[in-house]
Design a protein around this motif. Structure first.
Motif, PDB file in Angstrom:
ATOM      1  N   TYR A  56     -37.152  36.056 -14.088  1.00 56.92           N
ATOM      2  CA  TYR A  56     -38.421  35.611 -13.476  1.00 56.92           C
ATOM      3  C   TYR A  56     -38.134  34.553 -12.410  1.00 56.92           C
ATOM      4  O   TYR A  56     -38.621  34.625 -11.277  1.00 56.92           O
ATOM      5  CB  TYR A  56     -39.332  35.039 -14.569  1.00 56.92           C
ATOM      6  CG  TYR A  56     -40.752  34.744 -14.129  1.00 56.92           C
ATOM      7  CD1 TYR A  56     -41.758  35.675 -14.348  1.00 56.92           C
ATOM      8  CD2 TYR A  56     -41.091  33.550 -13.503  1.00 56.92           C
ATOM      9  CE1 TYR A  56     -43.068  35.425 -13.957  1.00 56.92           C
ATOM     10  CE2 TYR A  56     -42.386  33.286 -13.107  1.00 56.92           C
ATOM     11  CZ  TYR A  56     -43.377  34.226 -13.343  1.00 56.92           C
ATOM     12  OH  TYR A  56     -44.671  33.966 -12.947  1.00 56.92           O
ATOM     13  N   ARG A 115     -45.770  35.017  -3.315  1.00 54.75           N
ATOM     14  CA  ARG A 115     -47.016  34.723  -4.046  1.00 54.75           C
ATOM     15  C   ARG A 115     -47.791  33.562  -3.417  1.00 54.75           C
ATOM     16  O   ARG A 115     -48.630  32.932  -4.071  1.00 54.75           O
ATOM     17  CB  ARG A 115     -46.679  34.403  -5.511  1.00 54.75           C
ATOM     18  CG  ARG A 115     -46.092  35.576  -6.287  1.00 54.75           C
ATOM     19  CD  ARG A 115     -45.681  35.137  -7.699  1.00 54.75           C
ATOM     20  NE  ARG A 115     -46.783  34.677  -8.502  1.00 54.75           N
ATOM     21  CZ  ARG A 115     -46.670  33.824  -9.536  1.00 54.75           C
ATOM     22  NH1 ARG A 115     -45.486  33.346  -9.885  1.00 54.75           N
ATOM     23  NH2 ARG A 115     -47.733  33.441 -10.213  1.00 54.75           N
ATOM     24  N   ASP A 147     -44.403  23.057 -19.602  1.00 53.61           N
ATOM     25  CA  ASP A 147     -44.026  24.412 -20.019  1.00 53.61           C
ATOM     26  C   ASP A 147     -43.263  24.319 -21.337  1.00 53.61           C
ATOM     27  O   ASP A 147     -42.441  23.416 -21.514  1.00 53.61           O
ATOM     28  CB  ASP A 147     -43.151  25.093 -18.953  1.00 53.61           C
ATOM     29  CG  ASP A 147     -43.160  26.611 -19.112  1.00 53.61           C
ATOM     30  OD1 ASP A 147     -43.911  27.278 -18.368  1.00 53.61           O
ATOM     31  OD2 ASP A 147     -42.443  27.137 -19.998  1.00 53.61           O
TER      32      ASP A 147
HETATM   33  C1  SAM Z   1     -45.790  34.357 -16.132  1.00 52.62           C
HETATM   34  S1  SAM Z   1     -45.129  32.723 -16.309  1.00 52.62           S
HETATM   35  C2  SAM Z   1     -46.284  31.833 -15.300  1.00 52.62           C
HETATM   36  C3  SAM Z   1     -45.694  30.553 -14.820  1.00 52.62           C
HETATM   37  C4  SAM Z   1     -46.372  29.967 -13.584  1.00 52.62           C
HETATM   38  N1  SAM Z   1     -47.689  29.466 -13.903  1.00 52.62           N
HETATM   39  C5  SAM Z   1     -46.419  30.984 -12.476  1.00 52.62           C
HETATM   40  O1  SAM Z   1     -47.534  31.315 -12.030  1.00 52.62           O
HETATM   41  O2  SAM Z   1     -45.374  31.421 -12.031  1.00 52.62           O
HETATM   42  C6  SAM Z   1     -45.555  32.430 -17.926  1.00 52.62           C
HETATM   43  C7  SAM Z   1     -45.196  31.069 -18.488  1.00 52.62           C
HETATM   44  O3  SAM Z   1     -45.809  30.966 -19.745  1.00 52.62           O
HETATM   45  C8  SAM Z   1     -44.942  30.322 -20.649  1.00 52.62           C
HETATM   46  N2  SAM Z   1     -45.342  30.823 -21.952  1.00 52.62           N
HETATM   47  C9  SAM Z   1     -44.945  31.932 -22.579  1.00 52.62           C
HETATM   48  N3  SAM Z   1     -45.571  32.042 -23.763  1.00 52.62           N
HETATM   49  C10 SAM Z   1     -46.403  30.992 -23.869  1.00 52.62           C
HETATM   50  C11 SAM Z   1     -47.338  30.538 -24.829  1.00 52.62           C
HETATM   51  N4  SAM Z   1     -47.565  31.195 -25.954  1.00 52.62           N
HETATM   52  N5  SAM Z   1     -48.002  29.425 -24.579  1.00 52.62           N
HETATM   53  C12 SAM Z   1     -47.833  28.764 -23.451  1.00 52.62           C
HETATM   54  N6  SAM Z   1     -46.962  29.135 -22.504  1.00 52.62           N
HETATM   55  C13 SAM Z   1     -46.269  30.225 -22.712  1.00 52.62           C
HETATM   56  C14 SAM Z   1     -43.554  30.672 -20.214  1.00 52.62           C
HETATM   57  O4  SAM Z   1     -42.650  29.645 -20.549  1.00 52.62           O
HETATM   58  C15 SAM Z   1     -43.719  30.833 -18.703  1.00 52.62           C
HETATM   59  O5  SAM Z   1     -43.395  29.656 -18.043  1.00 52.62           O
END
Ligand code: SAM
Length: 245
Positions: A16, A27, A69
């Motif tokens: 990622y 983005r 995070d």
């Molecule tokens: C798709 S990324 C999005 C990150 C950022 N906001 C972006 O737009 O690029 C998802 C994020 O959610 C976190 N994550 C995964 N599972 C989670 C959970 N159950 N609760 C909170 N955060 C979580 C991951 O560590 C990751 O950083």
């Protein structure tokens, strides 16, 4: 093969971050769309969860950025000078009322307890504070792409629980007044289709597919528009803007 869940997650998180590092502006429209509702404001902005702190470089002067995070790999990946802390998004290390704005982008579909997250957002926001929640809308082409094509091709699958008709009610129960709630176009911009396919190959971790195969699926399921000779993926997310009630 991977031995443990944490190894798989480390691999997936690294992919990622690689996508974001290789195409840092793809983005851009998404980051601008999530920040537009707090234009003209200032103070402390909490980005939860922040991934590698990608939003920070889009934040105008006047804001102090704090990324939160749960993944130490993402926190370590934040650029020098960007403040990110490792913590759960239901236990943010800020005092009550310390934040002036909260943003959550493209992540709550993996959160099992949305009420707890909204309650935490309400706790850390000051009385005039604003929250911007931006994620995949249930029933949208992006939702079908993630829980269909990505689910079939990511070794861990993809089982997102997307924003639906219950989300605004949950926000109201946790002390928010919804000011705006709509699907917002935020196209992802690429140099060419090969770059688009490679970006999603890493971002959504589909290592067994070629960039061409992925770009074809993106076109079939979401669609590209060519602007100035460059493909723009028709990415659209639901953006809910809410104020402390
Ligand atoms: C798709 S990324 C999005 C990150 C950022 N906001 C972006 O737009 O690029 C998802 C994020 O959610 C976190 N994550 C995964 N599972 C989670 C959970 N159950 N609760 C909170 N955060 C979580 C991951 O560590 C990751 O950083």
């Amino acid at each position: 093969m991977f031995d443990t869940y944490s190894e798989i997650f480390a691999e997936r998180g690294a992919a990622y971050h690689r996508a974001m590092a290789e195409c840092p502006t793809a983005r851009g429209a998404e980051f601008r769309a999530v920040l537009a509702p707090i234009e003209g404001r200032s103070g402390v902005l909490c980005d939860m969860p922040s991934g590698g702190g990608y939003l920070a470089s889009y934040l105008p002067a006047g804001w102090r950025y704090l990324g939160v995070d749960p993944s130490k790999d993402f926190v370590r990946a934040c650029p020098t000078g960007v403040e990110c802390v490792q913590a759960g998004i239901t236990s943010v290390p800020l005092a009550a009322g310390e934040a002036d704005a909260v943003v959550s982008l493209a992540a709550l579909h993996h959160e099992p307890d949305l009420a707890a997250v909204f309650s935490e957002m309400r706790r850390i926001l000051q009385a005039e504070g604003r929250a911007v929640i931006c994620d995949v809308a249930a029933g949208s082409p992006v939702a079908s792409f993630l829980n269909g094509f990505v689910n079939a091709n990511n070794p861990m699958g993809h089982d997102g629980h997307f924003l639906d008709e219950r989300t605004a009610g949950l926000l109201a129960e946790e002390g928010f007044a919804v000011a705006d709630d709509r699907l917002v176009d935020m196209p992802w911009k690429f140099a060419d289709l090969a770059e688009a396919g490679e970006f999603c190959r890493h971002l959504f971790w589909m290592p067994a597919l070629t960039a061409d195969e992925i770009a074809a699926a993106m076109d079939r399921e979401i669609g590209f528009e060519t602007i100035g000779g460059r493909p723009h993926l028709r990415w659209a997310l639901r953006r809910i803007v809410c104020d402390v009630a």
